[in-house]
Design an enzyme around this catalytic site. Structure first.
Site, short mmCIF file in Angstrom:
data_model
loop_
_atom_site.label_atom_id
_atom_site.label_comp_id
_atom_site.label_asym_id
_atom_site.label_seq_id
_atom_site.Cartn_x
_atom_site.Cartn_y
_atom_site.Cartn_z
N HIS A 63 0.83 -1.20 0.00
CA HIS A 63 0.00 0.00 0.00
C HIS A 63 0.87 1.25 0.00
O HIS A 63 1.84 1.34 0.75
CB HIS A 63 -0.90 0.02 1.23
CG HIS A 63 -1.68 1.29 1.40
ND1 HIS A 63 -1.43 2.19 2.41
CD2 HIS A 63 -2.69 1.81 0.66
CE1 HIS A 63 -2.26 3.21 2.29
NE2 HIS A 63 -3.03 3.02 1.25
N SER A 64 0.52 2.20 -0.86
CA SER A 64 1.15 3.51 -0.87
C SER A 64 2.68 3.39 -0.97
O SER A 64 3.20 2.76 -1.88
CB SER A 64 0.74 4.29 0.39
OG SER A 64 1.20 5.60 0.36
N TYR A 65 3.42 3.98 -0.01
CA TYR A 65 4.88 3.97 -0.08
C TYR A 65 5.46 2.57 0.00
O TYR A 65 6.60 2.33 -0.39
CB TYR A 65 5.46 4.83 1.04
CG TYR A 65 6.91 5.21 0.81
CD1 TYR A 65 7.23 6.32 0.03
CD2 TYR A 65 7.94 4.45 1.34
CE1 TYR A 65 8.55 6.66 -0.21
CE2 TYR A 65 9.26 4.79 1.11
CZ TYR A 65 9.56 5.89 0.34
OH TYR A 65 10.87 6.22 0.09
N GLY A 66 4.66 1.62 0.49
CA GLY A 66 5.12 0.24 0.52
C GLY A 66 5.44 -0.26 -0.88
O GLY A 66 6.33 -1.10 -1.06
N GLY A 67 4.72 0.26 -1.88
CA GLY A 67 5.00 -0.11 -3.27
C GLY A 67 6.37 0.37 -3.72
O GLY A 67 7.09 -0.34 -4.43
#
Length: 352
Positions: free
Chosen positions: A292-296
């Site tokens: 999710h989000s910055y995890g990508g």
């Protein structure tokens, strides 16, 4: 002292200044004095006069909140949802209260990962000494031995920690909306091994010693003139604050220093570390990532390659307008099978 009362005081000063500016030399001298007074008022400090202590409970029960059978956070007496503006005109205090509750919820989610999802906490670095800062991830018992499939979950940036998607959703909606628990439970039911990353747990905070505080305020590398000017400003600031000491009740928060966790000092470092020490060593033939989000972005740091739809021959480089991982053609055969990207690293192939 309320915000409206402070506003009234400042408004009165400004009106007097406007009136005095129309007069002669004596009035102008008074205007200068009023301007000097305004420049000495520290509004942030003044607003703290009647602020309650920044001391909050360390349990949900202490906050008088609990999660009901639907996973919703509710007041145990009124049944009402969480209220942010608990004290009127005390935004800073309300924010600190919210943050304290958030820390409790983080620990609560950790407990759910272990008790309800039956995951185990694994310390990072794997060879950490007793005294050094540590982080951790959560894994299912078969995460490294499952020969079929492994699911890896990575949350975004901010205050969220392992097992969470969004703290705000946990507090204002429910556990299913704000945590990864529904994903984990379904993955386990369908035979996946599971690894839950913790990319925002990059350092621990410890209170500064007096020596560290003195060292941070005394920079020997600075030119003498600059250091003297800084010292003069600091002394003047302290003098102003001491002057208002009897009119306010300042809350002196502790100064802290951040000690970064070895090889896990950023989300990207964390993702690479977990890959090298766990995911790359797993037995799973197929590995699935949910980010999710910055995890990508942290995931992209794993030296990914994205096969995209293209009429070019297989593995032909495809230009991209975005500065992400390398893109190559999926070729006509793979295009017919699926439009999903294939991620490759360390000579292993994963098909989401």
């Amino acid at each position: 002292m309320s915000f409206s009362f402070i506003t009234l005081i400042l408004l009165t000063i400004w009106i007097n200044m406007a009136q005095l500016q129309q007069g002669g030399p004596d009035e102008k001298e008074k205007t200068t004095a009023l301007k000097d007074l305004l420049s000495r008022i520290d509004l942030d400090e003044l607003m703290k006069k009647d602020e309650p202590p920044l001391e909050f409970p360390d349990t949900l029960e202490g906050f008088e909140y609990a999660f009901n059978e639907k996973g919703q956070l509710r007041h145990i007496k009124t049944g009402e949802p969480f209220v942010f503006n608990y004290r009127e005109d005390l935004h800073r205090w309300n924010q600190k209260r919210y943050e304290a509750l958030g820390e409790i919820i983080t620990k609560y989610v950790y407990e759910l990962l272990e008790k309800e999802c039956h995951l185990k906490k694994v310390t990072l670095p794997v060879d950490a000494t007793e005294s050094e800062p540590k982080s951790f991830i959560f894994m299912s018992e078969d995460a490294l031995t499952n020969p079929d499939k492994l699911m890896v979950l990575i949350h975004g940036s901010g205050v969220v920690r392992a097992g969470q998607w969004a703290r705000r959703l946990i507090i204002n909606e429910d556990l299913d909306s704000g945590t990864q628990i529904p994903y984990i439970k379904r993955a386990i039911e369908e035979g996946y091994g599971v690894i839950v990353l913790n990319p925002n747990e990059n350092y621990i905070e410890v209170e500064k010693t007096k020596a560290q505080v003195q060292l941070s305020s005394d920079s020997s590398d600075e030119p003498a003139e600059k250091r003297e000017r800084k010292d003069k400003i600091q002394k003047e600031t302290k003098k102003r604050r001491d002057f208002y000491e009897k009119y306010r009740n300042p809350q002196k928060e502790k100064e802290t220093v951040q000690l970064y966790i070895r090889d896990n000092g950023s989300p990207e470092e964390h993702a690479i570390y977990v890959w090298d020490h766990f995911i790359a060593e797993s037995a799973a033939e197929n590995i699935f990532f949910v980010a999710h989000s910055y995890g990508g972005l942290a995931f992209v740091e794993l030296n990914c390659c994205n096969w995209v739809s293209s009429s070019e021959p297989l593995d032909t480089s495809v230009e991209s307008m975005l500065p992400d991982c390398p893109r190559v053609s999926a070729g006509e055969i793979l295009m017919q099978k699926s439009s999903w990207p294939i991620i490759v690293r360390s000579n292993r192939e994963f098909i989401p």
